[in-house]
Enzyme design. Structure first.
Site, PDB file in Angstrom:
ATOM      1  N   HIS A   1      -3.059   2.758 -20.981  1.00  0.00           N
ATOM      2  CA  HIS A   1      -3.844   1.763 -20.253  1.00  0.00           C
ATOM      3  C   HIS A   1      -3.742   0.348 -20.845  1.00  0.00           C
ATOM      4  O   HIS A   1      -3.695  -0.629 -20.088  1.00  0.00           O
ATOM      5  CB  HIS A   1      -5.307   2.204 -20.186  1.00  0.00           C
TER       6      HIS A   1
ATOM      7  N   ASP B   1       7.804  10.035  -3.988  1.00  0.00           N
ATOM      8  CA  ASP B   1       8.684  11.075  -3.437  1.00  0.00           C
ATOM      9  C   ASP B   1       9.942  11.137  -4.296  1.00  0.00           C
ATOM     10  O   ASP B   1      10.805  10.269  -4.222  1.00  0.00           O
ATOM     11  CB  ASP B   1       9.024  10.743  -1.988  1.00  0.00           C
TER      12      ASP B   1
END
Length: 466
Positions: free
Chosen positions: A158, A407
């Protein structure tokens, strides 16, 4: 039970720039840990055949452009974090689980999911400077053809970047893996100096900054220790586009009312309406005293809130904290949804450019720098954001982040969740997989209150008492 088959270190496949990457004040104040993004893929007709060598190759190509990702965190003498761009690489793990796809249900975050599908990160026995900034675990499920599937968990640091930036990185990797070509839209903006503060030390506060102040405690309590020690659980709650629009309609009722400045206010957004609904249901489920102070804390992307705006492909943290005005639980539960929604909107509208700059200058003070140094030297723990659990709430919006574009060549993911159970009450709002206006709320809530929360969450969508 999960079995680790192999672990690979993946580095850029070409020479990349060396040296230290300066991190902005927004990076310095980010949660000092990895966020595990979990993508679930299910075979539509036959077995998902994934090629680990192809995944390694595509990742190594993307790391050439995202070369800081292959580096490691480091700390300066003053206590600021930097990225050492040393091309040490990221970790990619191959695993298999003895469980089937159906054993995980709707993949609601749980300890089981964390233990089985998410890479283990050891923050205790190794120096922070040696921990990869990205760890990936690709896990195949057990089962026949109807239950074949894969989990891809991508745990990302992060302090290096926010969710919007990391998802862009993951989507770019997926695109290359399925055979797509990199173009200008895939290239990250790595220049953090455009967010460099003009001051070398924290200037005097220019605003009141309630988001940096302690949050209300439960009535009769002098701290939040008791609430922090209570266990939480998670739920995945879905709202159709029709239900979301119903909430927006209720949230925007009485919009003829004037704002505090005396001018007509803008309509509430989808986020503000859903967040107000979550806040209202939380207050009801907790059965708080009507005079209990409560508020909602959240972060907002400020890429488009600056002049000129940051590039949309800015790779870093571009988040500013904000908080609703302090309200009473009785007001939130008894007044129309539009009341709570207006409070959410007020929190959003505080975030003007000068306010954001002031916040980031103040948030990174000497106390924060000392806590970073202590964390790296293992002589203390990093100071975290104020506890935002009961009677308050933390809400995160990922509504506009394209989570389902990852994808890799097997189709879009069937599920996206975060692979951990948050230790305090928090709602994360994401878009639905069909991108049709529906939303999913990943809700972390105290175990003792979760059933009531779910009851109100759906009942109140349809009741006329909204």
């Amino acid at each position: 039970m999960v079995t680790i088959k192999a672990s690979h270190t993946v580095a850029p496949n070409q020479p990349t720039p060396q040296g230290r990457l300066w991190l902005s004040n927004s990076d310095q104040t980010a949660r000092p840990a990895h966020t595990p993004n979990l993508y679930i893929y299910k075979a539509k007709h036959n077995i998902i055949e994934y090629d680990i060598e192809k995944m390694i190759d595509s990742l190594s190509k993307v790391l050439v452009y995202y070369y800081p990702v292959a580096g490691r965190l480091s700390v300066t003498e003053s206590g600021r974090m930097e990225v050492d761009c040393n091309a040490k690489g990221v970790t990619l793990i191959e695993a298999e689980t003895a469980k089937t796809f159906d054993d995980f249900g709707d993949f609601t975050p749980s300890d089981s999911i964390k233990e089985e599908l998410v890479p283990v990160i050891d923050y205790h026995s190794q120096p922070i400077e040696e921990i990869p900034l990205v760890l990936v675990q690709v896990t195949r499920f057990k089962g026949d053809r109807k239950q074949q599937g894969l989990a891809v968990a991508v745990a990302v640091s992060h302090p290096v970047a926010d969710g919007y930036a990391w998802i862009h990185f993951i989507n770019t990797w997926a695109k290359v893996n399925r055979g797509g070509m990199l173009d200008l839209n895939d290239m990250p903006c790595l220049d953090r100096t455009i967010r460099r503060s003009s001051s070398l030390s924290s200037p005097p506060p220019r605003f009141d900054h309630p988001e940096l102040k302690p949050l209300p405690f439960k009535l009769g309590k002098s701290d939040s220790t008791e609430e922090q020690n209570k266990k939480t659980t998670a739920a995945v709650l879905k709202l159709t586009s029709e239900q979301v629009e119903m909430l927006r309609k209720k949230a925007n009722e009485n919009e003829n009312l004037s704002t505090k400045q005396g001018s007509r206010s803008r309509p509430c957004s989808r986020f503000e309406a859903v967040a107000a609904h979550i806040w209202r249901c939380a207050c009801k489920a907790r059965e708080l005293d009507r005079n209990q102070p409560t508020l909602v804390r959240f972060n907002a992307d400020f890429r488009n809130r600056l002049t000129p705006p940051l590039p949309r492909n800015y790779f870093g943290n571009a988040l500013a904290a904000t908080v609703t005005p302090e309200c009473y639980a009785g007001e939130i539960t008894s007044k129309p949804l539009s009341y709570a929604a207006r409070k959410m909107r007020e929190a959003v509208e505080m975030l003007k450019e000068e306010y954001i700059s002031s916040q980031l200058d103040i948030a990174l003070g000497e106390e924060q720098l000392e806590s970073i140094k202590a964390l790296f030297s293992r002589q203390g723990e990093r100071r975290n954001a104020p506890f935002a659990g009961n009677p308050n709430l933390q809400i995160t919006s990922w509504i506009n982040i394209p989570l389902y574009e990852a994808d890799f060549g097997w189709g879009k993911p069937e599920h996206f969740v975060l692979g951990y159970v948050c230790p305090f009450d928090r709602g994360i709002i994401i878009q639905g997989p069909e991108n049709d206006g529906s939303v999913i709320v990943i809700m972390y809530f105290q175990i003792s209150h979760m059933q009531l929360f779910k009851k109100f969450f759906y009942e109140d969508v349809f009741t006329s008492r909204l």
